[in-house]
Design a protein around this motif. Structure first.
Motif, PDB file in Angstrom:
ATOM      1  N   GLN A  64       0.821  -1.205   0.000  1.00  0.00           N
ATOM      2  CA  GLN A  64       0.000   0.000   0.000  1.00  0.00           C
ATOM      3  C   GLN A  64       0.857   1.259   0.000  1.00  0.00           C
ATOM      4  O   GLN A  64       0.515   2.266  -0.630  1.00  0.00           O
ATOM      5  CB  GLN A  64      -0.917   0.001   1.246  1.00  0.00           C
ATOM      6  N   ARG A  67       1.947   2.384  -3.479  1.00  0.00           N
ATOM      7  CA  ARG A  67       0.939   2.805  -4.450  1.00  0.00           C
ATOM      8  C   ARG A  67       0.779   4.326  -4.421  1.00  0.00           C
ATOM      9  O   ARG A  67       1.054   4.992  -3.431  1.00  0.00           O
ATOM     10  CB  ARG A  67      -0.420   2.155  -4.143  1.00  0.00           C
ATOM     11  N   GLU A  68       0.249   4.877  -5.525  1.00  0.00           N
ATOM     12  CA  GLU A  68      -0.017   6.306  -5.591  1.00  0.00           C
ATOM     13  C   GLU A  68      -1.253   6.627  -4.728  1.00  0.00           C
ATOM     14  O   GLU A  68      -2.221   5.861  -4.711  1.00  0.00           O
ATOM     15  CB  GLU A  68      -0.296   6.721  -7.042  1.00  0.00           C
ATOM     16  N   PRO A  69      -1.249   7.748  -3.976  1.00  0.00           N
ATOM     17  CA  PRO A  69      -2.421   8.093  -3.141  1.00  0.00           C
ATOM     18  C   PRO A  69      -3.662   8.345  -3.990  1.00  0.00           C
ATOM     19  O   PRO A  69      -3.566   8.903  -5.097  1.00  0.00           O
ATOM     20  CB  PRO A  69      -1.977   9.368  -2.409  1.00  0.00           C
ATOM     21  N   THR A  70      -4.808   7.897  -3.492  1.00  0.00           N
ATOM     22  CA  THR A  70      -6.079   8.088  -4.192  1.00  0.00           C
ATOM     23  C   THR A  70      -6.646   9.462  -3.832  1.00  0.00           C
ATOM     24  O   THR A  70      -6.798   9.793  -2.659  1.00  0.00           O
ATOM     25  CB  THR A  70      -7.092   7.000  -3.789  1.00  0.00           C
ATOM     26  N   ALA A  71      -6.971  10.234  -4.827  1.00  0.00           N
ATOM     27  CA  ALA A  71      -7.493  11.592  -4.582  1.00  0.00           C
ATOM     28  C   ALA A  71      -8.903  11.531  -4.004  1.00  0.00           C
ATOM     29  O   ALA A  71      -9.719  10.695  -4.407  1.00  0.00           O
ATOM     30  CB  ALA A  71      -7.490  12.371  -5.887  1.00  0.00           C
ATOM     31  N   LEU A  72      -9.212  12.445  -3.054  1.00  0.00           N
ATOM     32  CA  LEU A  72     -10.550  12.524  -2.468  1.00  0.00           C
ATOM     33  C   LEU A  72     -11.498  13.201  -3.447  1.00  0.00           C
ATOM     34  O   LEU A  72     -11.084  14.030  -4.261  1.00  0.00           O
ATOM     35  CB  LEU A  72     -10.506  13.323  -1.157  1.00  0.00           C
TER      36      LEU A  72
END
Length: 273
Positions: A64, A67-72
């Motif tokens: 985790q 991985r690239e952060p998921t945008a809100l």
């Protein structure tokens, strides 16, 4: 030396030597074998399970973290419906002072009282200036000092009153009891208190009737009171409130007071508010 075979003396067995197996059947031997190996195997399995969980969690965090952060999602979502201000020509206009009860009640409260009917006379004990002192208002109750404390707790502000005499023995009194705007429940609490004891034996002995045009108003006709040596006594009352103003209406007579009499008075006074 003798030719006899010499058997050396083995002496006592050392304390840590394994005990000699007894002469017994194979089944009995199996039952007496130690379970050390079984317990050791179970312990190894438990340790392996814990290691697997810890290792799996660590691996998951590692994956985790790479991985690239998921945008809100955006806060201003375009699909959400928001109320839009009305066009200037369609906006509600403020009430004129003549229709705004709060504005009218801040002025001379006596102007909101019903006027004395034509032909009616001033009541014998009428207040000269149309104002009733708060302490005199409380003195009408069974426990005046306690009633005064209660009224002060409710936030009583002032009492406007009018009264008149009509016919031979009829007298009418109307009171507007105003409470402070900060105590929003003052008028409602007072009216509900009065309505609460109307069904009692010494009062109307009924729940009264609903006042048309009011969600909280009721009017009551009392049973006749008779006493030897005195004229019969008839009475009717009405209680309701509008905003911070509570209304009391009293009618007493030596002749019958009809429901229409008290209802008409209450409806007309309601219209003034």
């Amino acid at each position: 030396m003798n030719d006899e075979e010499i058997i050396p003396d083995q002496g006592e067995a050392p304390p840590d030597a394994a005990p000699k197996a007894p002469d017994a059947a194979p089944e009995a031997l199996a039952a007496t074998r130690p379970r050390r190996r079984v317990l050791r195997t179970a312990g190894l399995i438990a340790v392996a399970t814990v290691i697997g969980l810890v290792g799996g969690t660590a691996v998951g965090y590692g994956v985790q973290a790479q991985r690239e952060p998921t945008a809100l999602p955006p806060l201003n979502q375009p699909d959400l419906a928001h109320p839009k201000p009305l066009p200037k020509g369609q906006r509600a206009k403020p009430l004129p002072a003549s229709e705004d009860l709060r504005a009218k009640a801040q002025g001379d409260l006596r102007k909101l009282l019903l006027p004395k009917p034509a032909g009616a006379k001033k009541a014998e004990y009428a207040d000269a200036d149309g104002w009733m002192d708060v302490s005199r208002f409380a003195s009408a109750f069974d426990r005046p000092s306690r009633a005064l404390d209660h009224q002060l707790d409710l936030g009583i502000r002032r009492v406007a009153v009018t009264s008149w005499a009509a016919g031979e023995h009829r007298e009418v009194e109307i009171r507007l009891v105003q409470y402070r705007a900060s105590d929003v429940h003052g008028a409602a609490d007072f009216v509900e208190d009065q309505q609460g004891y109307m069904p009692d034996e010494d009062f109307a002995e009924s729940e009264g009737r609903e006042l048309k045009g009011s969600s909280n108003g009721r009017y009551y006709v009392f049973p006749v009171k008779r006493k030897a040596g005195y004229l019969d006594m008839y009475e009717a009352r009405a209680y309701f409130y509008r905003g911070d103003v509570a209304v009391e209406i009293f009618v007493v007579d030596t002749e019958k007071v009809s429901q229409n009499d008290i209802r008409s008075l209450a409806e007309r006074q309601l219209g003034r508010l």
